[in-house]
Design a protein around this motif. Structure first.
Motif, mmCIF file in Angstrom:
data_model
loop_
_atom_site.group_PDB
_atom_site.id
_atom_site.type_symbol
_atom_site.label_atom_id
_atom_site.label_comp_id
_atom_site.label_asym_id
_atom_site.label_seq_id
_atom_site.Cartn_x
_atom_site.Cartn_y
_atom_site.Cartn_z
ATOM 1 N N LYS A 38 0.822 -1.201 0.000
ATOM 2 C CA LYS A 38 0.000 0.000 0.000
ATOM 3 C C LYS A 38 0.865 1.264 0.000
ATOM 4 C CE LYS A 38 -3.917 1.969 2.517
ATOM 5 N NZ LYS A 38 -3.287 2.958 3.419
ATOM 6 N N ARG A 39 1.910 1.234 0.793
ATOM 7 C CA ARG A 39 2.684 2.461 0.949
ATOM 8 C C ARG A 39 3.657 2.705 -0.207
ATOM 9 N NH1 ARG A 39 4.882 3.876 6.846
ATOM 10 N NH2 ARG A 39 2.696 3.351 7.219
ATOM 11 N N TYR A 40 4.183 1.639 -0.797
ATOM 12 C CA TYR A 40 5.312 1.836 -1.733
ATOM 13 C C TYR A 40 4.976 1.665 -3.214
ATOM 14 C CZ TYR A 40 8.335 2.276 2.269
ATOM 15 O OH TYR A 40 8.920 2.746 3.408
ATOM 16 N N GLY B 175 10.041 11.337 5.126
ATOM 17 C CA GLY B 175 10.636 11.724 6.393
ATOM 18 C C GLY B 175 12.138 11.874 6.272
ATOM 19 N N ALA B 176 12.837 11.399 7.296
ATOM 20 C CA ALA B 176 14.281 11.591 7.372
ATOM 21 C C ALA B 176 15.014 10.742 6.329
ATOM 22 C CB ALA B 176 14.767 11.203 8.763
ATOM 23 N N VAL C 10 9.480 6.835 4.926
ATOM 24 C CA VAL C 10 8.160 7.261 4.484
ATOM 25 C C VAL C 10 7.219 7.311 5.695
ATOM 26 C CG1 VAL C 10 6.220 6.702 2.982
ATOM 27 C CG2 VAL C 10 8.573 6.223 2.230
ATOM 28 N N ASN C 11 6.604 8.468 5.878
ATOM 29 C CA ASN C 11 5.672 8.618 6.993
ATOM 30 C C ASN C 11 4.376 7.867 6.723
ATOM 31 O OD1 ASN C 11 7.472 10.415 8.317
ATOM 32 N ND2 ASN C 11 6.768 12.062 6.956
ATOM 33 N N GLU C 12 3.576 7.732 7.794
ATOM 34 C CA GLU C 12 2.293 7.024 7.681
ATOM 35 C C GLU C 12 1.431 7.591 6.551
ATOM 36 O OE1 GLU C 12 0.289 5.012 10.229
ATOM 37 O OE2 GLU C 12 2.174 4.267 11.070
ATOM 38 N N ASP C 13 1.471 8.907 6.410
ATOM 39 C CA ASP C 13 0.617 9.544 5.398
ATOM 40 C C ASP C 13 1.250 9.535 4.008
ATOM 41 O OD1 ASP C 13 2.685 11.294 5.708
ATOM 42 O OD2 ASP C 13 1.436 13.053 6.139
#
Lengths: 589, 589
Positions: free
Chosen positions: A146-148, A242-243, A235-238
């Motif tokens: 889902k995220r990537y 991120g860093a 990668v942040n939750e949204d």
């Protein structure tokens, strides 16, 4: 130095040889009609020819450059990648649910060929991203998927494969990179990876590295390797970035070719370990990596066809223009364009025949892959999968070996000008040279063909394909066309040569492994020569049948099939002789 | 990246295959005993290995550079050239009366191979100077010979060949450079010459250009071309240098390989005409140039062997050192040096076999050249000259084509490291690529082989050589050694294939010139494959006979001959099939 995609030949192969109608009849591929295929290919051809092809030679002169951990890609690459992403090309064959267009791989193959012919260095970035998407799609957890996957499909992010280490090339058992469980389900990755294509670049916001590494106390060898997703930026939750993660590009290689494609050395974990996420099961990393590698191996075979076609088009244009010497048949008292000289015709005819034969073989393989994936009939899926798996190492090995020969002939057609870098022909000769090496050398493909694809099923798939070759021989025999009878004899000899080689391998692998594996590459080349020739025979028959639709096109196809028969299929018995002699003759390295 | 000249193999070929004892029996060559040969080769090996080889890779990275009409050669080249000159190497095969050492070409060939293996870019300068010396020796007036040859032999000056112009490459008929008689026996030369190897450099005080140009009112075509000597600096009566002549180097090329060898564009006559001296007769310039070209063609064939051997040595060293994967025969549970893997053995064995076969074929040709030149028997001279002339295009064409294959295999043995320029294997792949092009492309060699060497004498020399091949077949048949019988079948098939091809060419050249010349390159490759294989068969028999002298050496030779038979000789029937099918099959460029 322009490139014009051979859309007509591609569509001919899709429709008449590789089974596009059958694929379009599969559930989920209803939109993959011949009309859609044509529209997609024409649009792809425009993008490849207009946007990517002009960047190819300048990028060779001003390649990707490393500075202080960052890589600046070649001039124009960033803008071209934006266009590529915005037009949706990266998602063409990926599922609609992830933002893709869900088209079959059979339509993806010619588009991939165009991309690579136009600009091999550029095309490697999408190629690796596709592999990463495939691997995540198959083995990634729902959260990782889902995220990537979405941002990779839109071209916002790209993907890489991190296998090789200084001591671990073909031999993945020797991988030493480490993964330390943090305790919260994540891992800290450390180690050095080399030869990472697009391991660092400025084309996209983030890079999704898929990295092979070992857990503490993992078994030795390939059964102790796990696969991790390690993003360049966390990668942040949204979904926002991120860093920066603990992975650095410490250098890129100075290479013979594909200079605009950055080949990175990546250092993981210098500051405590790069944050990574397990893909698939612990110690089963190679399973997922093999999915990625099989997709990539097929794609590299297509790169071979692509560079061969580009070299052919380049040489053809030069030969039509360069005037030198009178014809040997006395037909002119003046010097003529060199395309009229018999040896130049031989070289160009061979280049064309090899390219078209490779294309047919590859797209036929893609057709099997689609049927293996989407056929509603389980038995059919199994059957097509077995054929696809047999053909992938051949497509990779044979199409890339032939691409080096074709690119070299392209230099030769240019004479002295071919050796001058400005001419551009030399770049294809340099670029093509990686294709038989990366994603598994020709020997690795050949060992796969012998071991997993021929011995494991006792030669069943090989013999099933040979039975199909014999059906084509019968069709040639039944045809009244004179070209069909010219094709018949060399195809029959090649089929019989391949059959003998299969028998030899089955009979001797256990008792004489060194002889059999020493003959693996000649066996692969024999299989490729024969099966690609079989496709040219099918093409010939189809062109005879459809000649009225477009006589010029089909006459050229019939002549190209003959050219293949004369110059390539005729070499099959010689390759079989090498295989069959492997037990008796000494080798002195 | 070191190079160790294969002196033992070279001496074996000289003494057992190429007839050094017969050559040493010729008047004038009495000193060319096997002992002298060995001493010369060992000294040459030291110079090549210690002085030239270490400069090869650095020179690729920092090649010759043009600035304001001058060319600075690569680091170390100047000093190395001084050493080369001072040791007398340039004069080795030239007459004692001009300051040379008068050794036969047969001893010169291995030295030339070493020079080129150590440093192809460097070796081109002596190679071209040799050609210029030959041409002047044959066609130059006594005054020109007296004034120019001596300083070239001492390495004080160097020589060049100026043939190519932008519109005149393979087609010398299109040469446009002009020569205007001054009235005092000299000429003013004007025009543009391209691709002039060492046309400008800083290795020597003066450069002796041999330039093809047209006199006013000369006939069109090749019958209106004259040859001129045009020195970079004019030479005074006493041999000292005078004013700069009107010839300028306007640029050098950016090339795929041999980057340290400056390839110049020379502009003659921008300030009124460069002073030139006629070499040979007016309008007969090609006669003299062909002398130079034949010497150069043979030398380029030797370059092919040289680069093949260098690539082989490089790959062999890597394969012995690189550890990767367990053996397929289960003989070790650990990863082993890759030289133990069957496909790496196949690649290295093929590289070695092709190199040694090419070496034998070339040195045998040099032996014929010496006999053609110095035999006291006029009939013998004629016979050896005919054989030499038949073999030169084969040595040039076949040894250079194989060198590209061998260099490519060398890259492959290195895997991914082969594609990284730092490794050095890629340089051979790039350098070798010029060899099938310059001094006449492979097609030009093949046309020569078909036209002047096969058709003109009705196949007499070809058939005489085939009769000798059959004698070797009989000797193999008579031998009790098992390797002899393994060699017999492939040699017999190859000889018969070549015989069929000769018959086809003789029967069809007049009626089907396009088919025959379209098969010229396959014919040349067939001839090379067969005749080089014949030498390997002779080597095998000789090694069987002399095994006791040095079992390790001779066993390796016997195995190498088998490797050649399996991997190369076996391909001869396939090449013959291409020739024999040329009339029937279509070609589609």
């Amino acid at each position: 130095m322009t490139y014009q995609a051979p859309v007509k030949d591609m569509l001919f192969v899709l429709n008449h040889l590789a089974g596009l109608p059958e694929v379009a009849a599969l559930p989920g591929f209803e939109e993959a009609t011949p009309d859609t295929a044509q529209a997609v290919l024409e649009e792809s051809a425009r993008f490849a020819g207009d946007v990517l092809a002009p960047l190819n030679h300048p990028a060779d002169l001003e390649p990707s450059a490393w500075h202080d951990g960052a890589v600046a890609t070649a001039p124009g690459f960033k803008q071209a990648f934006r266009q590529y992403a915005e037009a949706g090309w990266q998602g063409m064959t990926h599922p609609v649910e992830y933002g893709g267009q869900g088209l079959p791989g059979l339509i993806g193959s010619p588009c991939s060929e165009m991309l690579n012919a136009a600009n091999l260095s550029f095309a490697l970035c999408p190629l690796l991203t596709n592999g990463a998407i495939e691997a995540l799609m198959t083995a990634g957890s729902p959260e990782l998927r889902k995220r990537y996957i979405g941002p990779m499909i839109t071209g916002q992010w790209t993907g890489t494969m991190n296998l090789t280490e200084p001591q671990a090339g073909s031999d993945l058992a020797m991988i030493r990179s480490r993964a330390q469980p943090v305790g919260d389900g994540t891992y800290r990755i450390s180690g050095t990876k080399i030869f990472i294509t697009y391991g660092e670049h400025d084309l996209a916001e983030n890079i999704v590295h898929l990295v092979l590494a070992r857990l503490p106390d993992a078994p030795e060898g390939v059964k102790g390797i796990s696969l991790f997703l390690v993003p360049k930026f966390l990668v942040n939750e949204d979904g926002t970035l991120g860093a920066r993660n603990d992975v650095q590009c410490v250098s890129i290689e100075h290479k013979l070719g594909i200079k605009a494609s950055p080949t990175a050395t990546l250092q993981f974990g210098d500051a405590g370990g790069a944050l990574g996420y397990l893909v698939g099961q612990e110690n089963r990393g190679l399973d997922a990596m093999f999915i990625m590698m099989n997709a990539a191996r097929y794609a590299v075979g297509v790169q071979g066809i692509a560079i061969a076609d580009r070299a052919y088009q380049h040489a053809l244009a030069y030969a039509a223009e360069r005037v030198q010497s009178r014809p040997v048949d006395g037909s002119s008292r003046d010097a003529v364009p060199i395309i009229q000289h018999p040896d130049v015709r031989r070289m160009l005819g061979t280049m064309r025949a090899l390219t078209e034969a490779g294309r047919a073989l590859a797209y036929v393989t893609a057709g099997h892959a689609d049927l293996a994936h989407a056929s509603p009939d389980g038995e059919a899926r199994k059957r097509h999968l077995a054929v696809q798996e047999f053909l992938v190492p051949i497509v990779k090995g044979w199409c890339t070996e032939m691409s080096i020969d074709v690119a070299s002939l392209g230099v030769q057609v240019h004479g002295g000008m071919g050796f001058i870098e400005e001419t551009g022909a030399a770049q294809y000769y340099r670029d093509a040279r990686i294709l038989t090496i990366y994603e598994g050398t020709t020997a690795i493909q050949a060992n796969d063909l012998v071991g997993r694809k021929t011995l494991r099923d006792g030669g069943a798939v090989a013999r099933a394909l040979l039975a199909e070759v014999r059906q084509t021989e019968e069709a040639l025999e039944a045809s009244a066309h004179p070209a069909a009878s010219l094709m018949l004899a060399p195809l029959r000899r090649a089929g019989s040569a391949l059959s003998d080689a299969v028998d030899f391998i089955l009979a001797n692998a256990a008792s004489h492994p060194n002889a059999v594996f020493g003959a693996a590459v000649p066996y692969l080349l024999l299989a490729g020569t024969t099966l690609a020739g079989w496709q040219m025979a099918r093409a010939l028959l189809s062109s005879v049948a459809h000649r009225g639709d477009d006589p010029a096109f089909h006459d050229a196809k019939i002549a190209t099939a003959q050219c293949y028969a004369l110059h390539k299929l005729s070499q099959a018995p010689g390759l079989a002789a090498v295989v069959l002699g492997a037990k008796d003759y000494a080798v002195q390295p």
